[in-house]
Write an enzyme that holds these catalytic residues in place. Structure first.
Site, PDB file in Angstrom:
ATOM      1  N   ASP A 125       0.687  -1.069   0.013  1.00 53.55           N
ATOM      2  CA  ASP A 125       0.071  -0.073  -0.021  1.00 53.55           C
ATOM      3  C   ASP A 125       0.888   1.128  -0.019  1.00 53.55           C
ATOM      4  O   ASP A 125       0.587   2.138  -0.607  1.00 53.55           O
ATOM      5  CB  ASP A 125      -0.723  -0.059   1.120  1.00 53.55           C
ATOM      6  CG  ASP A 125      -1.549  -1.369   1.228  1.00 53.55           C
ATOM      7  OD1 ASP A 125      -2.379  -1.507   0.395  1.00 53.55           O
ATOM      8  OD2 ASP A 125      -1.427  -1.980   2.285  1.00 53.55           O
TER       9      ASP A 125
ATOM     10  N   HIS B  17      -4.436  -3.837   6.218  1.00 54.89           N
ATOM     11  CA  HIS B  17      -4.205  -3.866   4.719  1.00 54.89           C
ATOM     12  C   HIS B  17      -5.243  -4.365   4.118  1.00 54.89           C
ATOM     13  O   HIS B  17      -5.816  -5.506   3.977  1.00 54.89           O
ATOM     14  CB  HIS B  17      -3.184  -5.144   4.593  1.00 54.89           C
ATOM     15  CG  HIS B  17      -2.973  -5.524   3.064  1.00 54.89           C
ATOM     16  ND1 HIS B  17      -2.666  -4.546   1.982  1.00 54.89           N
ATOM     17  CD2 HIS B  17      -3.345  -6.606   2.564  1.00 54.89           C
ATOM     18  CE1 HIS B  17      -2.845  -5.134   1.019  1.00 54.89           C
ATOM     19  NE2 HIS B  17      -3.204  -6.518   1.141  1.00 54.89           N
TER      20      HIS B  17
END
Ligand code: NAI
Length: 328
Positions: A161, A189
């Site tokens: 990310d 996540h």
């Protein structure tokens, strides 16, 4: 040093590992002077073990000078034995019509077992990095089983990310990727994770001075990073395995590089408004190889607090869904 590091990898015949193992063996993860032994763990099915043999044949055929040995096993007790790093990539994917709670529980069983075994047989300096989803909660579960290894040894990966966010900011600003710094991922996540763009800098200036389109930052930017995994599946017909493997190389490389500043999901201990018992992405600074301190100096604006509250809520719900398993 010339003593090889033992690196255990679960899901070793899977997609991510097919990109990952070659990078580890080439020296990308632990550096060009550090020999490695790969301890490759798969599920006890003929198809998986056969596929694993194929991967090992290809690793042989790369003639990597740093690869000093391989163990192929379906027994986690063998696979995690004396492991300095355990990379938990293998997980059960969400099947058609499967509820999220069932996914959490099915994976919970795997990570309870692996947490216990790693605690029993891994090296004294063992470090664990979890990639298999739901990564934060799987990491929390594995850590909950450890009696010898402290919770700080267990990290989950939010680096993909971070890398995605860095790339999007560089593209928008029209600058080189390396001009973008201090973009950190907070929380889970999952699409709820929050890339705190306010703290990021571009060529040393606050992002908002370079990208003045605040609506883009709060809207399309967050959406693109949050839904990137789904976008790649839609485009490729397969999940983002190569970039996930690359992110794990970065995650571990940064964790073994003193001074590195990066996003890692760690036990929150109540920092940044997260529940103390969840594993949440946040900025850390590596102190000595494998150890880190959380950077706690960032001030959160109201928008950041709102976003963090959402991702914290999801983490708390995930923990609640498996709490009976880890306490029992
Ligand atoms: P894959 O399905 O290609 O491979 C997974 C492998 O794990 C399979 O070979 C399977 O047999 C094995 N496995 C399952 N349970 C196991 C166990 N108990 N012990 C050992 N091996 C086991 O999946 P892929 O694409 O490699 O992804 C792996 C995981 O990583 C998935 O859960 C995926 O959602 C997650 N992921 C996480 C990311 C992150 O940023 N944290 C990014 C991308 C994927």
């Amino acid at each position: 040093s010339n003593t090889p590091i033992r690196v255990a990898v679960t899901g070793a015949a899977g997609q991510i590992s097919y990109s990952l193992l070659f990078r580890i063996a080439s020296g990308a993860m632990f550096g060009p002077d550090q020999p490695v032994i790969l301890q490759l763990i798969e599920v006890p099915f003929e198809k998986a073990m056969k596929a694993l043999e194929g991967v090992a044949m290809e690793l042989d055929d790369c003639a990597f000078p740093l690869l000093k040995g391989m163990v192929l096993t379906d027994d986690p007790r063998v696979g995690f034995k004396d492991a300095n790093w355990s990379l938990l990539v293998g997980a059960k994917p969400r099947g058609p019509g499967m509820e999220r709670a069932d996914l959490l529980k099915d994976n919970g069983k795997i990570f309870i077992g692996q947490g216990q075994i790693i605690d029993e047989v891994a090296a004294a300096d063992a470090r664990i990095a979890v990639v298999g989803n739901p990564a934060n909660t799987n990491c929390m579960i594995a850590a909950s089983q450890a009696k010898r290894l402290t919770p700080d040894r267990f990290t989950a990966m939010v680096r993909l990310d971070q890398n995605r966010a860095q790339a999007q900011l560089a593209k928008k600003a029209g600058v080189d990727l390396t001009a973008v710094k201090d973009i950190f991922i907070y929380g889970n996540h999952s699409p709820t994770m929050f890339p705190a763009f306010k703290h990021a800098t571009i060529n040393g200036k606050p992002v908002k001075e370079v990208i003045t389109d605040i609506d883009w930052l709060k809207g399309p930017f967050l959406e693109t990073v949050g839904k990137r995994g789904a976008a790649i599946i839609a485009a490729r017909g397969l999940s983002s395995a190569a970039s996930a493997a690359n992110a794990l190389v970065d995650h571990v490389r940064s964790l073994v590089t003193p001074g590195a500043i990066h996003s890692v999901a760690v036990k929150s201990e109540g920092r940044y408004g997260f529940d103390p018992d969840v594993w949440a992405g946040m900025p850390v600074k590596t102190t000595t190889p494998g150890s880190y301190e959380v950077i706690t100096s960032y001030e959160l604006c109201d928008f950041c607090k709102e976003k963090i509250a959402l991702t914290n809520k999801e983490l708390v719900e995930e923990r609640a869904a498996v709490l009976d398993m880890i306490k029992g």
